[in-house]
Design a protein around this motif. Structure first.
Motif, mmCIF file in Angstrom:
data_model
loop_
_atom_site.group_PDB
_atom_site.id
_atom_site.type_symbol
_atom_site.label_atom_id
_atom_site.label_comp_id
_atom_site.label_asym_id
_atom_site.label_seq_id
_atom_site.Cartn_x
_atom_site.Cartn_y
_atom_site.Cartn_z
ATOM 1 N N GLY A 180 0.820 -1.219 0.000
ATOM 2 C CA GLY A 180 0.000 0.000 0.000
ATOM 3 C C GLY A 180 0.845 1.256 0.000
ATOM 4 O O GLY A 180 1.790 1.387 -0.777
ATOM 5 N N SER A 181 0.555 2.169 0.925
ATOM 6 C CA SER A 181 1.251 3.463 0.922
ATOM 7 C C SER A 181 2.656 3.357 1.528
ATOM 8 O O SER A 181 3.384 4.344 1.592
ATOM 9 C CB SER A 181 0.424 4.490 1.691
ATOM 10 N N GLY A 182 3.037 2.136 1.977
ATOM 11 C CA GLY A 182 4.384 1.950 2.537
ATOM 12 C C GLY A 182 5.478 1.932 1.485
ATOM 13 O O GLY A 182 6.660 2.021 1.811
ATOM 14 N N PHE A 183 5.090 1.847 0.196
ATOM 15 C CA PHE A 183 6.135 1.816 -0.838
ATOM 16 C C PHE A 183 6.701 3.226 -1.010
ATOM 17 O O PHE A 183 5.971 4.167 -1.312
ATOM 18 C CB PHE A 183 5.572 1.281 -2.162
ATOM 19 N N PRO A 184 8.022 3.396 -0.830
ATOM 20 C CA PRO A 184 8.570 4.748 -0.701
ATOM 21 C C PRO A 184 8.838 5.492 -2.016
ATOM 22 O O PRO A 184 9.172 6.674 -1.973
ATOM 23 C CB PRO A 184 9.896 4.511 0.036
ATOM 24 N N LEU A 185 8.725 4.810 -3.165
ATOM 25 C CA LEU A 185 9.029 5.498 -4.431
ATOM 26 C C LEU A 185 7.729 5.819 -5.156
ATOM 27 O O LEU A 185 6.744 5.095 -5.031
ATOM 28 C CB LEU A 185 9.909 4.615 -5.327
ATOM 29 N N GLN A 186 7.743 6.907 -5.925
ATOM 30 C CA GLN A 186 6.618 7.211 -6.823
ATOM 31 C C GLN A 186 6.375 5.987 -7.686
ATOM 32 O O GLN A 186 7.340 5.418 -8.191
ATOM 33 C CB GLN A 186 7.018 8.339 -7.787
ATOM 34 N N PRO A 187 5.136 5.580 -7.899
ATOM 35 C CA PRO A 187 4.936 4.366 -8.698
ATOM 36 C C PRO A 187 5.467 4.508 -10.132
ATOM 37 O O PRO A 187 5.945 3.536 -10.709
ATOM 38 C CB PRO A 187 3.426 4.148 -8.696
ATOM 39 N N GLU A 188 5.419 5.727 -10.697
ATOM 40 C CA GLU A 188 5.867 5.879 -12.093
ATOM 41 C C GLU A 188 7.393 5.861 -12.152
ATOM 42 O O GLU A 188 8.063 6.467 -11.326
ATOM 43 C CB GLU A 188 5.401 7.213 -12.699
ATOM 44 N N LEU A 189 7.925 5.213 -13.183
ATOM 45 C CA LEU A 189 9.373 5.285 -13.417
ATOM 46 C C LEU A 189 9.683 6.648 -14.003
ATOM 47 O O LEU A 189 8.871 7.215 -14.728
ATOM 48 C CB LEU A 189 9.814 4.244 -14.453
ATOM 49 N N PRO A 190 10.895 7.180 -13.748
ATOM 50 C CA PRO A 190 11.286 8.408 -14.449
ATOM 51 C C PRO A 190 11.352 8.108 -15.949
ATOM 52 O O PRO A 190 11.544 6.949 -16.330
ATOM 53 C CB PRO A 190 12.689 8.700 -13.907
ATOM 54 N N THR A 191 11.226 9.152 -16.778
ATOM 55 C CA THR A 191 11.380 8.893 -18.209
ATOM 56 C C THR A 191 12.862 8.711 -18.512
ATOM 57 O O THR A 191 13.721 9.105 -17.725
ATOM 58 C CB THR A 191 10.836 10.066 -19.049
ATOM 59 N N GLY A 192 13.150 8.105 -19.634
ATOM 60 C CA GLY A 192 14.545 7.924 -20.038
ATOM 61 C C GLY A 192 15.092 6.579 -19.638
ATOM 62 O O GLY A 192 14.373 5.679 -19.213
ATOM 63 N N GLN A 193 16.409 6.481 -19.787
ATOM 64 C CA GLN A 193 17.069 5.199 -19.583
ATOM 65 C C GLN A 193 17.476 4.999 -18.125
ATOM 66 O O GLN A 193 17.935 5.934 -17.468
ATOM 67 C CB GLN A 193 18.322 5.163 -20.460
ATOM 68 N N GLY A 194 17.282 3.783 -17.635
ATOM 69 C CA GLY A 194 17.680 3.457 -16.262
ATOM 70 C C GLY A 194 18.984 2.684 -16.249
ATOM 71 O O GLY A 194 19.250 1.875 -17.147
ATOM 72 N N LEU A 195 19.796 2.963 -15.239
ATOM 73 C CA LEU A 195 21.083 2.275 -15.119
ATOM 74 C C LEU A 195 21.179 1.708 -13.707
ATOM 75 O O LEU A 195 21.150 2.463 -12.734
ATOM 76 C CB LEU A 195 22.205 3.291 -15.354
ATOM 77 N N PHE A 196 21.267 0.389 -13.611
ATOM 78 C CA PHE A 196 21.435 -0.250 -12.305
ATOM 79 C C PHE A 196 22.921 -0.485 -12.071
ATOM 80 O O PHE A 196 23.600 -1.085 -12.915
ATOM 81 C CB PHE A 196 20.685 -1.579 -12.249
ATOM 82 N N ILE A 197 23.404 -0.028 -10.911
ATOM 83 C CA ILE A 197 24.846 -0.065 -10.628
ATOM 84 C C ILE A 197 25.080 -0.867 -9.345
ATOM 85 O O ILE A 197 24.545 -0.542 -8.287
ATOM 86 C CB ILE A 197 25.370 1.378 -10.390
#
Ligand code: F1P
Length: 349
Positions: A29-46
């Motif tokens: 529910g509201s415990g998820f700390p990130l905005q549900p939408e992904l930012p636009t553009g490319q994502g990089l996991f490091i």
């Protein structure tokens, strides 16, 4: 239990159903700390070490459900050869680190935010760690923090937590709901997993270990190979499964032990490959949602995880049996996985 060699690691591996339940409770529910939408553009996991393998699987999961361009990279690349990376304006970066203090990851995320002005996120087991100072947003699973050097429940819990963001962003209520059933699903097969891990060690006395996985399973296969190295202090090599035919099979023989993480969709290709490597003398352990298309011609041991949970939500379930295997294999060789050779919990430069 913790006085025994490997007792701490065993306790952390075994705690996964409860820890996953706690992680899910804190993020529902509201415990998820990130905005549900992904930012636009490319994502990089490091991420480095286990966290790099987690980054690889996550990049695949995010691409699969959101369609967003995603990739995974070790932080050292961003320090050593940043000029080789195209970092578009719209790039957003996620630093992944259990401890949040690995120097390379902290520096790489700091560079993303401060030098390049990109949007940054942190995925960690330690809220308030150094890495979070360079993150605009933080997703933490403190319930999965570990005493052990080797990462076990931290991997699966961060995988679970971050996958939730992908499922939220893509409106996949079916996968979010399926995740809620993971703790129970893992508990229901636990005794069989313990038996299978022991039997893999006792029946096959593994020597030349290779691990197979395609797509989001490749990062998991890398992680399984790392558990063998870190806990049992034995060489092991991960492959995109079908890549094994393209050269590496030249060293397959009766000393080869294959740990194959099988997908639901590519079963025909993967089962054919297992039959071929078995014909070269290798012993094969298949870990899969079901035993469809598999019998003694393809595998010597088959661990069935169940298909009640859809595949993309089920991925954390693949790891525990392989972590138990690493532990039992280590103990059978007189190693203590609680004190792995040459390793520390965090690499600081
Ligand atoms: C964790 C890590 C481990 C590895 C080793 C060194 O870093 O790379 O994967 O087992 O003990 O540290 P992090 O996730 O804390 O950045």
């Amino acid at each position: 239990m913790t006085d025994q060699p490997g007792g701490i690691t065993r306790q952390e591996i075994t705690s996964q159903p409860e820890v996953w339940a706690e992680v899910l409770r804190s993020l529902s529910g509201s415990g998820f700390p990130l905005q549900p939408e992904l930012p636009t553009g490319q994502g990089l996991f490091i991420g480095a070490g286990t966290s790099l393998y987690l980054a690889r699987s996550l990049a695949h999961i995010f691409r699969a459900v959101t369609g967003a361009p995603l990739s995974a990279v070790p932080p050292s690349d961003l320090l050593v050869c940043p000029q080789d990376y195209n970092l578009p304006e719209q790039l957003w970066a996620v630093g992944i680190s259990r401890s949040g203090t690995t120097t390379e990851t902290v520096k790489a995320l700091a560079a993303m935010k401060n030098d390049f002005g990109r949007k940054t996120f942190a995925l960690t087991c330690h809220e308030g760690c150094e890495m979070t100072e360079h993150a605009d947003h933080v997703l933490a699973t403190p319930q999965a923090a570990e005493k052990s050097v080797v990462m076990t429940r931290s991997f699966t819990s961060m995988l679970l937590a971050m996958s939730r963001w992908a499922f939220l962003a893509s409106g996949r209520d079916d996968l979010l709901e399926a995740q809620e059933r993971l703790p129970e699903a893992l508990s229901s097969v636990w005794l069989q997993l313990v038996k299978d891990a022991q039997s893999a060690v006792e029946r096959f006395s593994p020597k030349q270990i290779v691990t197979f996985g395609q797509g989001s399973y490749y990062g998991l296969a890398c992680e399984v190979a790392l558990k063998v190295k870190e806990m049992a202090i034995q060489p092991s090599e991960p492959f995109h499964s079908l890549e094994y035919r393209h050269g590496p099979k030249s060293i397959a023989n009766e000393n080869t032990f294959v740990v194959a993480l099988l997908s639901d969709g590519g079963r025909n290709y993967e089962a054919d490959l297992l039959r071929d490597v078995k014909a070269l003398g290798a012993k094969v352990w298949a870990i899969a949602g079901s035993d469809e298309g598999l019998d003694a011609e393809q595998a010597d041991l088959i661990t069935v995880l169940g298909k009640e949970i859809p595949e993309l939500a089920r991925l954390p379930m693949v790891l525990p049996v392989a972590q138990l295997f690493g532990l039992e294999y280590a103990l059978s060789r007189g190693e203590d996985p609680d004190s792995p050779k040459n390793l520390t919990q965090v690499v600081t430069l």
